[in-house]
Design a protein around this motif. Structure first.
Motif, PDB file in Angstrom:
ATOM      1  N   ALA A 288       0.836  -1.208   0.000  1.00  0.00           N
ATOM      2  CA  ALA A 288       0.000   0.000   0.000  1.00  0.00           C
ATOM      3  C   ALA A 288       0.866   1.251   0.000  1.00  0.00           C
ATOM      4  CB  ALA A 288      -0.938  -0.005   1.202  1.00  0.00           C
ATOM      5  N   GLY A 289       1.971   1.225   0.744  1.00  0.00           N
ATOM      6  CA  GLY A 289       2.870   2.373   0.790  1.00  0.00           C
ATOM      7  C   GLY A 289       3.553   2.635  -0.540  1.00  0.00           C
ATOM      8  N   LEU A 290       3.964   1.579  -1.225  1.00  0.00           N
ATOM      9  CA  LEU A 290       4.587   1.739  -2.548  1.00  0.00           C
ATOM     10  C   LEU A 290       3.608   2.352  -3.544  1.00  0.00           C
ATOM     11  CD1 LEU A 290       6.559  -1.620  -2.859  1.00  0.00           C
ATOM     12  CD2 LEU A 290       7.554   0.671  -2.711  1.00  0.00           C
ATOM     13  N   TYR A 291       2.346   1.921  -3.487  1.00  0.00           N
ATOM     14  CA  TYR A 291       1.335   2.475  -4.395  1.00  0.00           C
ATOM     15  C   TYR A 291       1.042   3.934  -4.050  1.00  0.00           C
ATOM     16  CZ  TYR A 291       0.222  -2.491  -5.382  1.00  0.00           C
ATOM     17  OH  TYR A 291       0.270  -3.822  -5.717  1.00  0.00           O
ATOM     18  N   ALA A 292       0.898   4.220  -2.757  1.00  0.00           N
ATOM     19  CA  ALA A 292       0.549   5.577  -2.340  1.00  0.00           C
ATOM     20  C   ALA A 292       1.641   6.575  -2.701  1.00  0.00           C
ATOM     21  CB  ALA A 292       0.288   5.609  -0.833  1.00  0.00           C
TER      22      ALA A 292
END
Length: 336
Positions: A288-292
């Motif tokens: 989720a952090g990589l996408y955000a």
């Protein structure tokens, strides 16, 4: 509410079922988006191993890659969850055994798997019950499409972590499907030189459209610093061991329908570390952090978003020409 129900091999329908009520420690999520993967297709065809071991039985309500909004909370759940956009872990351990206590709930012998194991209903429905402890909040920058890609992304992130590579080192990913491409995108974002190996030029052409120019049907002879086998080919694990540099890592995340054989003498004589990856547990927040952050954008992997009524067609392997060659299909249960 409406839910997609597989009643037997090759048989499925959208049914009106009772909506879930949150039990103690649970929430109910309004599903915005759900992904369809190879496991779901095996449930539809009847090939899924759990159907033969007794860990699952028809009727089955599939869907374990999802994103949605918390609409109800049960006793003991912080009401601050209400209205939050979330995804969640597929693996629901008992919470009492030694494995759960050690943080390995995804290996709990008595676990449920959302939409897969033990009869826990899946996300191809308007609403989904989920234990609050399994929830992963989604940043505002992660839309429903990205949210439903967090679970496969968590799998891929765990595989890349297990490959143990430094920037500039060479990674071979066998299998340019969703998990393989997500692993390639994550590794490339870390400065790794990514090579992809596949059987079909069609899928390799799609990989090249994402910028992976090193896409092969036959791998280069020079050994790789790590290999991730994300394929379902029974010969791929042995190929992965042959292709890796001595003393490095091979990661197995793909599953073959037939037994795959690896000569352990090769592992020993090359001093290779072999790692198996089961589930996204431990990788959800990172994905989720990589996408955000925009470091990884997997949205091009989604070919189309369709309704529950079209799910059976997708599970049967049918595709409309206008969808192109992207590997992932999403379901929006809110569509008519």
């Amino acid at each position: 509410m409406r839910a997609f129900v597989i009643t037997g091999p090759g048989r499925a329908e959208v049914q009106e079922v009772e909506p879930p009520t949150p039990r103690e420690g649970e929430v109910v999520v309004e599903v915005e988006r759900a992904g369809v993967c190879g496991t779901d297709m095996e449930f539809y065809s009847g090939a899924m191993t759990y159907l033969h071991t007794g860990d699952a039985r028809y009727p089955v309500r599939i869907g374990h890659e999802w994103a949605g909004i918390v609409r109800e909370v049960g006793d003991g759940v912080d009401p601050a969850w209400l209205g939050r956009r979330v995804t969640g872990d597929t693996m629901l351990g008992c919470g009492r055994c030694a494995r759960c206590g050690a943080g390995r709930q995804h290996l709990c012998a008595g676990r449920y798997e959302i939409g897969i194991r033990g009869g826990w209903p899946g996300a191809l429905a308007e609403r989904l019950p989920v234990p609050a402890r399994a929830l992963q909040p989604l940043p505002d920058a992660v839309d429903p499409t990205l949210g439903a890609l967090v679970e496969p992304g968590g799998n891929a992130l765990r595989a890349v972590r297990a490959a143990d590579l430094a920037p500039g080192e060479r990674l071979l990913v066998i299998g340019p499907g969703t998990i393989g491409l997500l692993a390639a995108l994550i590794a490339a974002a870390q400065g790794v030189q990514v090579h992809l190996l596949g059987l079909a030029e069609r899928s390799l052409d799609f990989a090249r459209s994402l910028g992976f120019t090193r896409a092969w049907t036959t791998p280069p002879a020079e050994p790789f610093d790590a290999v991730i086998d994300a394929s379902n080919g029974p010969d791929s694990p042995a190929l992965a061991v042959d292709a890796v540099e001595p003393g490095r890592h091979v990661v197995f995340i793909g599953l073959s329908a037939d037994p795959s054989l690896v000569d352990t003498r090769r592992l020993v004589l090359k001093d290779v570390t072999a790692v198996g990856v089961l589930s996204a547990s431990g990788g959800l927040a990172g994905a989720a952090g990589l996408y955000a952050s925009g470091q990884v954008d997997p949205r091009p992997l989604v070919a189309a978003t369709v309704s529950l009524a079209e799910a059976a067609m997708v599970l049967a392997g049918e595709r409309r020409p206008e969808w192109g060659t992207a590997p992932k299909i999403h379901i929006d249960p809110r569509l008519p």
